[in-house]
Design an enzyme around this catalytic site. Structure first.
Site, PDB file in Angstrom:
ATOM      1  N   LYS A  41     -14.553  -7.958 -15.292  1.00  0.00           N
ATOM      2  CA  LYS A  41     -15.958  -8.395 -15.318  1.00  0.00           C
ATOM      3  C   LYS A  41     -16.826  -7.206 -15.677  1.00  0.00           C
ATOM      4  O   LYS A  41     -16.443  -6.052 -15.501  1.00  0.00           O
ATOM      5  CB  LYS A  41     -16.405  -8.954 -13.960  1.00  0.00           C
ATOM      6  CG  LYS A  41     -16.297  -7.988 -12.750  1.00  0.00           C
ATOM      7  CD  LYS A  41     -17.421  -7.019 -12.568  1.00  0.00           C
ATOM      8  CE  LYS A  41     -17.162  -6.120 -11.384  1.00  0.00           C
ATOM      9  NZ  LYS A  41     -18.064  -4.950 -11.339  1.00  0.00           N
TER      10      LYS A  41
ATOM     11  N   ASP B  56     -16.573  -8.523  -4.674  1.00  0.00           N
ATOM     12  CA  ASP B  56     -16.518  -9.015  -6.054  1.00  0.00           C
ATOM     13  C   ASP B  56     -15.596 -10.214  -6.230  1.00  0.00           C
ATOM     14  O   ASP B  56     -15.519 -10.773  -7.311  1.00  0.00           O
ATOM     15  CB  ASP B  56     -15.972  -7.903  -6.968  1.00  0.00           C
ATOM     16  CG  ASP B  56     -17.093  -7.094  -7.572  1.00  0.00           C
ATOM     17  OD1 ASP B  56     -16.814  -6.116  -8.272  1.00  0.00           O
ATOM     18  OD2 ASP B  56     -18.250  -7.461  -7.322  1.00  0.00           O
TER      19      ASP B  56
HETATM   20  C1  LIG Z   1     -20.932  -2.927  -6.918  1.00  0.00           C
HETATM   21  C2  LIG Z   1     -20.072  -4.028  -7.426  1.00  0.00           C
HETATM   22  O1  LIG Z   1     -19.052  -3.534  -8.231  1.00  0.00           O
HETATM   23  C3  LIG Z   1     -20.899  -4.996  -8.247  1.00  0.00           C
HETATM   24  O2  LIG Z   1     -20.063  -5.948  -8.832  1.00  0.00           O
HETATM   25  C4  LIG Z   1     -19.450  -4.774  -6.272  1.00  0.00           C
HETATM   26  O3  LIG Z   1     -20.424  -5.301  -5.441  1.00  0.00           O
HETATM   27  C5  LIG Z   1     -18.468  -3.938  -5.494  1.00  0.00           C
HETATM   28  O4  LIG Z   1     -17.574  -4.860  -4.965  1.00  0.00           O
HETATM   29  P1  LIG Z   1     -16.156  -4.343  -4.436  1.00  0.00           P
HETATM   30  O5  LIG Z   1     -15.592  -3.303  -5.350  1.00  0.00           O
HETATM   31  O6  LIG Z   1     -15.370  -5.576  -4.133  1.00  0.00           O
HETATM   32  O7  LIG Z   1     -16.601  -3.588  -3.151  1.00  0.00           O
HETATM   33  P2  LIG Z   1     -15.863  -3.702  -1.771  1.00  0.00           P
HETATM   34  O8  LIG Z   1     -14.443  -3.300  -1.948  1.00  0.00           O
HETATM   35  O9  LIG Z   1     -16.209  -5.003  -1.149  1.00  0.00           O
HETATM   36  O10 LIG Z   1     -16.671  -2.571  -0.983  1.00  0.00           O
HETATM   37  C6  LIG Z   1     -16.314  -1.224  -1.099  1.00  0.00           C
HETATM   38  C7  LIG Z   1     -17.396  -0.469  -0.328  1.00  0.00           C
HETATM   39  O11 LIG Z   1     -18.600  -0.463  -1.126  1.00  0.00           O
HETATM   40  C8  LIG Z   1     -19.736  -0.640  -0.286  1.00  0.00           C
HETATM   41  N1  LIG Z   1     -20.470  -1.841  -0.732  1.00  0.00           N
HETATM   42  C9  LIG Z   1     -19.867  -2.784  -1.545  1.00  0.00           C
HETATM   43  C10 LIG Z   1     -20.619  -3.868  -1.970  1.00  0.00           C
HETATM   44  C11 LIG Z   1     -21.956  -3.983  -1.530  1.00  0.00           C
HETATM   45  N2  LIG Z   1     -22.725  -5.034  -1.901  1.00  0.00           N
HETATM   46  N3  LIG Z   1     -22.508  -3.032  -0.719  1.00  0.00           N
HETATM   47  C12 LIG Z   1     -21.786  -1.960  -0.318  1.00  0.00           C
HETATM   48  O12 LIG Z   1     -22.299  -1.097   0.415  1.00  0.00           O
HETATM   49  C13 LIG Z   1     -19.220  -0.762   1.130  1.00  0.00           C
HETATM   50  O13 LIG Z   1     -19.246   0.517   1.704  1.00  0.00           O
HETATM   51  C14 LIG Z   1     -17.774  -1.178   0.952  1.00  0.00           C
HETATM   52  O14 LIG Z   1     -16.968  -0.743   2.016  1.00  0.00           O
HETATM   53  N1  LIG Z   2      -4.054  -4.983  -7.537  1.00  0.00           N
HETATM   54  C1  LIG Z   2      -4.930  -3.961  -7.592  1.00  0.00           C
HETATM   55  N2  LIG Z   2      -5.428  -3.556  -8.758  1.00  0.00           N
HETATM   56  C2  LIG Z   2      -6.341  -2.528  -8.807  1.00  0.00           C
HETATM   57  N3  LIG Z   2      -6.800  -1.856  -7.732  1.00  0.00           N
HETATM   58  C3  LIG Z   2      -6.295  -2.221  -6.544  1.00  0.00           C
HETATM   59  C4  LIG Z   2      -5.360  -3.282  -6.407  1.00  0.00           C
HETATM   60  N4  LIG Z   2      -5.086  -3.427  -5.114  1.00  0.00           N
HETATM   61  C5  LIG Z   2      -5.807  -2.508  -4.468  1.00  0.00           C
HETATM   62  N5  LIG Z   2      -6.523  -1.755  -5.304  1.00  0.00           N
HETATM   63  C6  LIG Z   2      -7.454  -0.662  -4.896  1.00  0.00           C
HETATM   64  O1  LIG Z   2      -8.777  -1.188  -4.999  1.00  0.00           O
HETATM   65  C7  LIG Z   2      -9.641  -0.245  -5.632  1.00  0.00           C
HETATM   66  C8  LIG Z   2     -10.750  -0.961  -6.327  1.00  0.00           C
HETATM   67  O2  LIG Z   2     -10.136  -1.814  -7.260  1.00  0.00           O
HETATM   68  P1  LIG Z   2     -11.018  -2.551  -8.364  1.00  0.00           P
HETATM   69  O3  LIG Z   2     -10.251  -2.395  -9.622  1.00  0.00           O
HETATM   70  O4  LIG Z   2     -11.384  -3.908  -7.898  1.00  0.00           O
HETATM   71  O5  LIG Z   2     -12.349  -1.748  -8.380  1.00  0.00           O
HETATM   72  P2  LIG Z   2     -13.186  -1.389  -9.634  1.00  0.00           P
HETATM   73  O6  LIG Z   2     -12.366  -1.490 -10.868  1.00  0.00           O
HETATM   74  O7  LIG Z   2     -13.851  -0.123  -9.310  1.00  0.00           O
HETATM   75  O8  LIG Z   2     -14.224  -2.539  -9.772  1.00  0.00           O
HETATM   76  P3  LIG Z   2     -15.476  -2.830  -8.844  1.00  0.00           P
HETATM   77  O9  LIG Z   2     -15.781  -1.534  -8.144  1.00  0.00           O
HETATM   78  O10 LIG Z   2     -16.542  -3.301  -9.723  1.00  0.00           O
HETATM   79  O11 LIG Z   2     -14.936  -3.877  -7.903  1.00  0.00           O
HETATM   80  C9  LIG Z   2      -8.730   0.516  -6.581  1.00  0.00           C
HETATM   81  O12 LIG Z   2      -9.257   1.785  -6.839  1.00  0.00           O
HETATM   82  C10 LIG Z   2      -7.403   0.557  -5.813  1.00  0.00           C
HETATM   83  O13 LIG Z   2      -7.354   1.715  -4.986  1.00  0.00           O
END
Ligand SMILES: C[C@](O)(CO)[C@H](O)COP(=O)(O)OP(=O)(O)OC[C@H]1O[C@@H](n2ccc(N)nc2=O)[C@H](O)[C@@H]1O
Ligand SMILES: Nc1ncnc2c1ncn2[C@@H]1O[C@H](COP(=O)(O)OP(=O)(O)OP(=O)(O)O)[C@@H](O)[C@H]1O
Length: 284
Positions: free
Chosen positions: A14, A140
């Site tokens: 996304k 997300d």
């Molecule tokens: C910023 C975005 O990438 C926009 O799409 C998402 O909201 C992030 O979603 P995500 O990667 O699934 O994040 P999560 O794994 O739920 O959260 C990781 C950490 O980011 C912070 N977090 C995340 C989402 C949010 N709305 N507020 C936060 O403060 C929190 O500390 C959380 O512990």
């Molecule tokens: N199947 C998986 N694929 C990718 N990352 C994973 C998986 N399982 C756990 N993780 C952990 O989750 C973290 C975040 O993964 P993800 O790819 O969703 O984040 P991102 O690409 O930064 O996207 P966003 O922050 O927007 O959610 C990774 O850095 C990894 O440590």
């Protein structure tokens, strides 16, 4: 008769076409307004239902993510626990999306696992119920489960379907793994963008409130964005590190990709308002 393997379940990436941070909640999470659109670049998953409750994952993931932390196994386990399903699954992941890139790869893998196993295990939870399970694993995940491009509020769980244009993107994945948690914990992150009505948001220039901070902390992101801005309107997705430039024609995006400096990794993908996961679900 061993169960067949159900193949080619896509987990799309996304982009956040805009990302505004409106404030910090009591639980530490941030209130957002964002526009999610999928792109036709996916991880791919295969599933085989098993009679024992074990969950086994085979993957070509590079960065080491312990099985107990892998969002795919956490999602499958959550579905077992929520439904009381007694069987299990063997899962194969073909990891193609850069990790920690702001493309939602892990979140998308978890969503595809919930949707696919809900069908293959015949647990038949409603989409809203699957999204509630997903939200506990990551902010997300709900948008990937619903499967339509959406204006999102809350932490990303309150979704309203939208239908923006589906341009071609050149996505650059800088060699940097940006922790989402670290960005949201940074005192320099702006958290006071006023909430705006969706019509206003959809008609004004789009921006990402996390971009300035991440660009200042990660020179690789600054360099990639600076290069891309020479070719197209460009910005960062999510909390980074990936940046994307928008092109009307695929040829324009491919021409820019051909000029990408050798030290940068990039790919061209088209925006998709309907997730390929929904298409796969409707064509078992
Ligand atoms: C910023 C975005 O990438 C926009 O799409 C998402 O909201 C992030 O979603 P995500 O990667 O699934 O994040 P999560 O794994 O739920 O959260 C990781 C950490 O980011 C912070 N977090 C995340 C989402 C949010 N709305 N507020 C936060 O403060 C929190 O500390 C959380 O512990
Ligand atoms: N199947 C998986 N694929 C990718 N990352 C994973 C998986 N399982 C756990 N993780 C952990 O989750 C973290 C975040 O993964 P993800 O790819 O969703 O984040 P991102 O690409 O930064 O996207 P966003 O922050 O927007 O959610 C990774 O850095 C990894 O440590």
């Amino acid at each position: 008769m061993p169960a067949a393997i159900s193949r080619n379940w896509p987990a799309p990436a996304k982009l956040n076409l805009f990302l505004h941070i409106n404030g910090r909640r009591a639980d530490g999470y941030h209130e957002l307004q964002t526009l999610f659109q999928f792109i036709d670049c996916c991880d791919m998953l295969d599933f085989k239902v098993t009679e024992t409750p074990e969950l086994i994952l085979h993957s070509n993931m590079s960065g080491v993510v312990a099985d107990s932390d892998n969002l795919i196994l956490r999602a499958a386990k959550s579905l077992q626990q929520t439904t009381g399903f007694k069987g299990g699954a063997e899962i194969w992941l073909d990891k193609r999306l850069p990790m920690g890139g702001g493309l939602g790869g892990g979140s998308s893998d978890a969503a595809t696992t919930l949707v696919a196993l809900n069908t293959l295990w015949h647990t038949q939870l409603l989409t809203e119920e699957l999204a509630r399970i997903g939200l506990k694993l990551g902010a997300d995940i709900p948008v990937f489960i619903h499967g339509f491009a959406a204006f999102a509020e809350g932490v990303g769980e309150r979704l309203q379907a939208v239908n923006p244009s589906e341009p071609w993107y050149l996505v650059i994945a800088p060699d940097a793994h940006v922790s989402t948690a670290e960005v949201f914990q940074d005192p320099l992150l702006p958290r006071d963008t006023p909430k705006l009505a969706i019509d206003t948001l959809m008609s004004q220039p789009w921006a990402n409130d996390c971009q300035k901070l991440v660009v200042s902390k990660y020179p690789q992101v600054a360099k990639a964005l600076g290069w891309l801005l020479e070719y197209a309107p460009s910005r960062m997705t999510g909390t980074g590190a990936c940046v994307f430039g928008e092109f009307t024609q695929q040829q324009q995006a491919l021409a820019a990709l051909a000029k990408l400096p050798s030290e940068m990794q990039g790919f061209v993908a088209q925006g998709m308002n309907i997730s390929p996961l929904i298409t796969r679900l409707n064509h078992p």
